[in-house]
Design a protein around this motif. Structure first.
Motif, short mmCIF file in Angstrom:
data_model
loop_
_atom_site.label_atom_id
_atom_site.label_comp_id
_atom_site.label_asym_id
_atom_site.label_seq_id
_atom_site.Cartn_x
_atom_site.Cartn_y
_atom_site.Cartn_z
N MET A 92 -31.84 15.56 27.43
CA MET A 92 -31.01 14.52 28.17
C MET A 92 -31.39 14.72 29.83
SD MET A 92 -26.92 13.80 27.83
CE MET A 92 -26.67 14.96 26.72
N SER A 93 -31.46 13.57 30.42
CA SER A 93 -31.83 13.82 31.59
C SER A 93 -30.62 14.16 32.70
CB SER A 93 -32.42 12.37 32.37
OG SER A 93 -31.34 11.71 32.80
N HIS A 94 -30.73 14.24 33.78
CA HIS A 94 -29.44 14.59 34.60
C HIS A 94 -28.56 13.32 34.34
CE1 HIS A 94 -31.76 17.87 35.93
NE2 HIS A 94 -32.03 17.17 37.11
N ALA A 95 -28.90 12.40 34.50
CA ALA A 95 -28.05 11.26 34.62
C ALA A 95 -27.20 11.06 33.36
CB ALA A 95 -28.71 9.91 34.98
N ALA A 96 -27.88 10.97 32.09
CA ALA A 96 -27.09 10.69 30.98
C ALA A 96 -26.02 12.06 30.76
CB ALA A 96 -27.94 10.94 29.71
N ALA A 97 -26.38 13.03 31.28
CA ALA A 97 -25.56 14.19 31.06
C ALA A 97 -24.08 14.08 32.17
CB ALA A 97 -26.25 15.62 31.55
N ARG A 98 -24.47 13.12 33.10
CA ARG A 98 -23.24 13.12 34.02
C ARG A 98 -22.34 11.77 33.61
NH1 ARG A 98 -23.75 16.96 38.20
NH2 ARG A 98 -21.55 16.31 38.61
N ILE A 99 -22.74 11.24 32.58
CA ILE A 99 -21.74 10.10 32.17
C ILE A 99 -20.49 10.86 31.79
CG2 ILE A 99 -21.18 8.61 30.17
CD1 ILE A 99 -23.23 7.39 32.03
N ASP A 100 -19.37 10.64 32.37
CA ASP A 100 -18.05 11.14 32.30
C ASP A 100 -17.10 10.40 31.28
OD1 ASP A 100 -15.52 12.15 32.56
OD2 ASP A 100 -15.72 12.73 34.74
N GLU A 101 -17.03 10.97 29.98
CA GLU A 101 -16.40 10.02 28.90
C GLU A 101 -14.95 9.87 29.33
OE1 GLU A 101 -17.02 11.65 24.93
OE2 GLU A 101 -14.83 11.41 24.42
N THR A 102 -14.32 10.82 29.99
CA THR A 102 -13.14 10.86 30.20
C THR A 102 -12.71 9.74 31.41
OG1 THR A 102 -12.65 13.10 29.77
CG2 THR A 102 -10.99 12.15 31.11
N ARG A 103 -13.57 9.79 32.40
CA ARG A 103 -13.43 8.98 33.57
C ARG A 103 -13.87 7.33 32.85
NH1 ARG A 103 -17.84 10.01 38.08
NH2 ARG A 103 -19.20 9.60 36.58
N LEU A 104 -14.83 7.25 32.04
CA LEU A 104 -15.03 5.88 31.74
C LEU A 104 -13.77 5.43 30.79
CD1 LEU A 104 -17.16 3.62 31.11
CD2 LEU A 104 -18.01 4.95 29.43
N TRP A 105 -13.29 6.36 29.89
CA TRP A 105 -11.94 5.94 29.14
C TRP A 105 -10.77 5.39 30.24
CZ3 TRP A 105 -11.20 4.23 24.46
CH2 TRP A 105 -10.03 4.16 24.02
N GLN A 106 -10.56 6.35 30.99
CA GLN A 106 -9.45 6.05 31.85
C GLN A 106 -9.65 4.80 32.72
OE1 GLN A 106 -6.53 7.75 31.99
NE2 GLN A 106 -5.88 6.14 33.39
N ARG A 107 -10.95 4.35 33.08
CA ARG A 107 -11.12 3.12 33.89
C ARG A 107 -10.86 2.11 32.79
NH1 ARG A 107 -12.55 4.64 38.61
NH2 ARG A 107 -14.53 5.77 39.14
N HIS A 108 -11.00 2.26 31.58
CA HIS A 108 -10.68 1.16 30.61
C HIS A 108 -9.12 1.13 30.50
CE1 HIS A 108 -14.94 1.49 29.05
NE2 HIS A 108 -14.51 -0.01 28.51
#
Ligand code: GLV
Ligand code: MN
Ligand code: MN
Length: 413
Positions: A1-17
């Motif tokens: 996994m590159s740096h960028a994919a590793a920095r996808i934040d599941e909790t942040r993305l969910w909270q935005r939904h």
């Protein structure tokens, strides 16, 4: 996994939904955030606040498409673009459209958090009025951007209560102001749209990522059946011109016309309005809509071209007018983007399958202008255009990981 994919934040993305779902939130868990409503304006404002916190440039065009841009090292280079729509159906779910915008925004943040500098700008777009439930036709923002629909004609469209789109857009931009740009910049380097599947295949096949190969063609029609209002107690049946009876006969004839043992044809009458709607007056007018789709351009043309004739033959004593509102041919996505999405999903260890899209998406209007593609993630039982629409935080994050990797690769070309 590159740096960028590793920095996808599941909790942040969910909270935005979760935060977006409050804007137009409904009792049964869905949302009503129709295009250019106060709720849509609130969603635009919220996205603008998140973008401002990151220092991204936010701007809009003349039809109300909203853009968020993360700069590149070569800032004049054509941007790599991702996004979808923030408007919803009247009883819509929490993921249709908004996921593509939030996954795109998450990708920008992940690039930041990973300290990645891309050569090209990476840009998120929230296309105006994809759903077409309030103002018709749908996919309006992307179609105007593409020059497929006329800007002035779309600004003059009215909703069912008589509100003119230009006025609703003005009110929206007053409530959610941003820098306005002239014209429509079609110089995208590439476009990738993330979306929930809205169908049952990924779940059934236990795959996390749908590598979307294309979108079936679609047509929309309005049908107006005109008869004659009359007294329900005194008018003999044989002299009536009952618009409802004719409309029902027309729909039945069209069902036969569209009959398809293979169950590939999609034929829907989604709106059916009868006037004057009084129990003791013979209906004088019926207005209904047709949504018709097929992946094969020849079948779409053959069956679509037959609609007016079939309707006229079944109209009995009434007059029928059929108007074709949209005619969008099937879309075949660029093999290079399809291969890139598949390769990134596989490299991330995510199960995936190639699949066409049954639903329409803004990507169908972008695809003629630049290499384009889509990423699907599963939604529960394939249910969509329904308040019950559901997706998991893990699947939403998985799609965002594929997205950021694909955008990163394209942004360094
Ligand atoms: C979009 O929601 C469509 O109708 O396919
Ligand atoms: Mn959608
Ligand atoms: Mn939709």
């Amino acid at each position: 996994m590159s740096h960028a994919a590793a920095r996808i934040d599941e909790t942040r993305l969910w909270q935005r939904h979760v935060d977006m779902a409050k804007l137009g939130g409904l009792a049964k868990g869905g949302v009503n955030r129709q295009a250019l409503s106060a709720e849509d304006a609130a969603a635009r404002r919220l996205l603008g606040e998140w973008a401002a916190a990151r220092g991204y440039d936010v701007f809009g065009d003349a039809i109300g498409n909203l853009y968020v841009r993360r700069p590149g090292t070569e800032n004049d280079a054509a941007p790599v673009v991702t996004g979808s729509h923030m408007d919803s159906q009247p009883t819509g779910g929490k993921y249709d459209g908004i996921y593509g915008v939030l996954a795109g925004f998450e990708a920008l943040e992940a690039l930041d958090d990973a300290g990645v500098r891309t050569k090209r700008p990476v840009q998120v777009v929230a296309w105006m009025n994809e759903e077409g439930s309030r103002f018709q036709p749908g996919a309006m923002g992307s179609a105007v951007w593409a020059g497929h629909y006329d800007l002035a004609a779309m600004l003059a469209v009215k909703d069912r209560t008589g509100v003119v789109l230009a006025d609703a857009l003005r009110d929206t931009l007053t409530a959610a102001p941003c820098r306005q740009v002239d014209g429509f910049d079609r110089g995208f380097h590439a476009y990738i749209e993330a979306h929930i599947e809205q169908g049952p295949r990924l779940e059934a096949e236990r795959k996390t990522i749908g590598v979307v190969t294309g979108i079936q063609g679609s047509q929309r029609y309005t049908v107006d059946v005109t008869g004659e209002e009359a007294h329900a107690g005194t008018t003999p049946l044989r002299v009536r011109k009952d618009a409802l009876k004719s409309a029902v006969a027309i729909v039945a004839a069209l069902e036969r016309h569209m009959h398809d043992p293979a169950d590939v044809v999609r034929f829907t009458v989604g709106r059916f309005e009868c006037k004057p709607g009084s129990p003791n007056t013979v209906p004088g007018h019926v207005h209904f809509t047709i949504d018709f789709r097929h992946p094969d351009a020849a079948v779409l043309a053959r069956l679509g071209d037959g609609i007016a004739k079939v309707a006229a033959a079944a109209a009995g004593p009434c007059k029928v007018e059929v108007a074709r509102i949209t005619d969008v041919p099937p879309t075949v996505f660029d093999p290079r983007i399809v291969d890139l999405v598949r390769a990134q999903a596989t490299a991330l260890g995510l199960s995936n399958m190639d699949m066409p899209s049954g639903a329409g998406h803004d990507a169908m209007h972008v695809a003629p202008f630049c290499p384009s593609g889509m990423i699907f993630v599963p939604c529960e039982r394939g249910v969509s255009h329904n308040e019950a629409e559901a997706a998991t935080p893990a699947d939403l994050a998985a799609g965002a990981r594929v997205l950021v990797e694909a955008l990163h690769a394209l942004a360094d070309e």
